[in-house]
Motif scaffolding. Structure first.
Motif, mmCIF file in Angstrom:
data_model
loop_
_atom_site.group_PDB
_atom_site.id
_atom_site.type_symbol
_atom_site.label_atom_id
_atom_site.label_comp_id
_atom_site.label_asym_id
_atom_site.label_seq_id
_atom_site.Cartn_x
_atom_site.Cartn_y
_atom_site.Cartn_z
ATOM 1 N N ALA A 171 0.847 -1.201 0.000
ATOM 2 C CA ALA A 171 0.000 0.000 0.000
ATOM 3 C C ALA A 171 0.877 1.243 0.000
ATOM 4 O O ALA A 171 0.644 2.204 -0.745
ATOM 5 C CB ALA A 171 -0.928 -0.011 1.204
ATOM 6 N N SER A 172 1.913 1.227 0.835
ATOM 7 C CA SER A 172 2.827 2.364 0.913
ATOM 8 C C SER A 172 3.637 2.511 -0.369
ATOM 9 O O SER A 172 3.765 3.609 -0.916
ATOM 10 C CB SER A 172 3.767 2.190 2.109
ATOM 11 N N ALA A 173 4.174 1.401 -0.862
ATOM 12 C CA ALA A 173 5.021 1.450 -2.053
ATOM 13 C C ALA A 173 4.253 1.915 -3.280
ATOM 14 O O ALA A 173 4.817 2.569 -4.167
ATOM 15 C CB ALA A 173 5.635 0.072 -2.307
ATOM 16 N N SER A 174 2.951 1.589 -3.349
ATOM 17 C CA SER A 174 2.142 1.941 -4.518
ATOM 18 C C SER A 174 1.349 3.222 -4.319
ATOM 19 O O SER A 174 0.549 3.595 -5.182
ATOM 20 C CB SER A 174 1.167 0.802 -4.836
ATOM 21 N N GLU A 175 1.542 3.872 -3.173
ATOM 22 C CA GLU A 175 0.820 5.100 -2.830
ATOM 23 C C GLU A 175 -0.694 4.893 -2.914
ATOM 24 O O GLU A 175 -1.430 5.752 -3.373
ATOM 25 C CB GLU A 175 1.274 6.261 -3.728
ATOM 26 N N GLY A 176 -1.130 3.724 -2.455
ATOM 27 C CA GLY A 176 -2.552 3.458 -2.325
ATOM 28 C C GLY A 176 -3.198 2.729 -3.476
ATOM 29 O O GLY A 176 -4.408 2.462 -3.436
ATOM 30 N N ALA A 177 -2.440 2.364 -4.515
ATOM 31 C CA ALA A 177 -3.035 1.561 -5.590
ATOM 32 C C ALA A 177 -3.446 0.199 -5.048
ATOM 33 O O ALA A 177 -4.434 -0.398 -5.508
ATOM 34 C CB ALA A 177 -2.051 1.406 -6.743
ATOM 35 N N PHE A 178 -2.699 -0.300 -4.077
ATOM 36 C CA PHE A 178 -3.111 -1.477 -3.306
ATOM 37 C C PHE A 178 -3.528 -0.959 -1.936
ATOM 38 O O PHE A 178 -2.722 -0.358 -1.230
ATOM 39 C CB PHE A 178 -1.962 -2.470 -3.166
ATOM 40 N N ASP A 179 -4.795 -1.146 -1.578
ATOM 41 C CA ASP A 179 -5.308 -0.573 -0.330
ATOM 42 C C ASP A 179 -6.110 -1.627 0.414
ATOM 43 O O ASP A 179 -7.126 -2.126 -0.090
ATOM 44 C CB ASP A 179 -6.189 0.644 -0.640
ATOM 45 N N TRP A 193 -5.765 3.580 3.535
ATOM 46 C CA TRP A 193 -4.894 2.768 4.388
ATOM 47 C C TRP A 193 -4.108 3.633 5.371
ATOM 48 O O TRP A 193 -3.717 3.167 6.442
ATOM 49 C CB TRP A 193 -3.932 1.961 3.521
ATOM 50 N N GLN A 194 -3.908 4.922 5.039
ATOM 51 C CA GLN A 194 -3.149 5.801 5.935
ATOM 52 C C GLN A 194 -3.875 6.050 7.251
ATOM 53 O O GLN A 194 -3.263 6.484 8.229
ATOM 54 C CB GLN A 194 -2.873 7.147 5.257
ATOM 55 N N ARG A 195 -5.191 5.806 7.293
ATOM 56 C CA ARG A 195 -5.952 6.015 8.523
ATOM 57 C C ARG A 195 -5.666 4.940 9.566
ATOM 58 O O ARG A 195 -5.989 5.119 10.745
ATOM 59 C CB ARG A 195 -7.455 6.036 8.220
ATOM 60 N N LEU A 196 -5.078 3.841 9.142
ATOM 61 C CA LEU A 196 -4.798 2.748 10.063
ATOM 62 C C LEU A 196 -3.578 3.056 10.920
ATOM 63 O O LEU A 196 -2.618 3.678 10.461
ATOM 64 C CB LEU A 196 -4.536 1.455 9.293
#
Length: 332
Positions: A101-109, A145-148
């Protein structure tokens, strides 16, 4: 755990005639599983089956959004401000999902569940219809995902309120890895295990050759792949789960950033990796990114990926990363 990551028809070819080669199969996670193993010690097949299914049941109990009593469902229902301890398997999957999620900047969430349900897929699927702009915006506000708050040291995750985890783009691949480790612990070293198109090989066939599979990356286009040593393959694409309404059709793969089903020309992508969990997540991620951005991401991160793109005239174009060529032609 079916929505969110499509799967290819990956078919193990018939094994060489060897009396020690045996087959098992069954159902799990809403799909089929199959195991082809070289069993020279003639371990009881029922014990082998129990070993595999025990691993699958453990993944379901922790990560299935279809089981109301699972760990993930309890987290999704939990009140804001609560903190949850993670079982070792859940932690391992969440850690991997968090990384991509981090590496793709949210493309995988891993919080994409509300959008999957909105478009008619998954355990919380609404009737297949085009969502209203208001419903789409509401679902998008629940995703991020950043809310986690994920504490790796304590192996806990915080529920900030309204977050719904969905690990369908990675958990099936992990289930393959988990079962493979258990089979190896039993003393089996040479086998091929598949769950709904996510597949991992261990060792070799009785004649010493690599396990081979036929991967259908798009309708009418198949690719034979030799899995040398311990190697996994996962495929995601636009032909296995689709919905339609009022003449419009859409894929099950949802872009977490736009909130919309992917609309590019990528028909399918396959990924080779030592871990099936990683291959599963990467196949989903690259499908979201599409042929151009996905290829750039795969090259940057040295992912062994094979892309099949549907061109404007209906023809299919197949492109592989350099890492795919290296891995697919390696000899263990």
């Amino acid at each position: 755990m079916r929505a969110g990551a499509g799967y290819a028809a990956v078919r193990p070819p018939r094994a060489a005639d060897a009396s020690t080669v045996q087959d098992l199969s069954g159902r799990t996670m809403g799909t089929l599983w199959s195991l082809r193993l070289d069993n020279p010690r003639m371990l009881a097949l029922e014990a082998v089956r129990e070993c595999v299914e025990r691993c699958f049941d453990r993944v379901i109990a922790q990560m299935s959004t279809w089981e109301s009593g699972s760990d993930i469902c309890r987290y999704n229902r939990a009140p804001a401000g609560s903190t949850h301890e993670l079982a070792p398997e859940f932690f391992q999957v969440l850690d991997c999902a968090w990384h991509w999620a981090s590496a793709s900047e949210g493309a995988f969430d891993l919080t994409v569940g509300p959008l999957i349900g909105l478009w008619g897929f998954g355990a919380q699927a609404r009737p297949a219809a085009l969502p209203t702009a208001q419903a789409l915006e509401s679902a998008r506000r629940q995703v991020g995902w950043q809310r986690l708050s994920f504490d790796r040291d304590a192996a806990t995750i915080h529920q900030p309120g309204g977050i719904a985890l969905d690990l369908s783009g990675i958990a099936k691949g992990f289930a393959v890895d988990h079962a493979c480790a258990a089979l190896q612990a039993m003393g089996l070293s040479d086998f091929l295990l598949e769950v709904g198109g996510e597949l991992r090989a261990s060792g070799r066939r009785p004649d010493g050759s690599a396990w081979r599979v036929q991967v259908e990356t798009a309708e009418g286009l198949g690719t034979a792949v030799a899995l040398h040593g311990d190697m996994s393959i996962a495929t995601s694409g636009d032909r296995w789960h689709r919905h339609g309404h009022d003449g419009q059709h859409w894929s099950h793969t949802i872009d977490p950033l736009s909130g919309l089903p992917v609309q590019h020309g990528l028909a399918g992508v396959s990924v080779l990796h030592r871990e099936c969990m990683q291959a599963d997540a990467l196949a989903t991620l690259l499908t979201v990114l599409g042929p151009e951005e996905g290829m750039a991401f795969a090259r940057k991160h040295e992912v062994a990926a094979l892309f099949v793109t549907r061109l404007a005239d209906g023809a299919l174009r197949q492109q592989a990363t350099a890492r795919w060529v290296d891995v697919a032609t390696a000899r263990a």
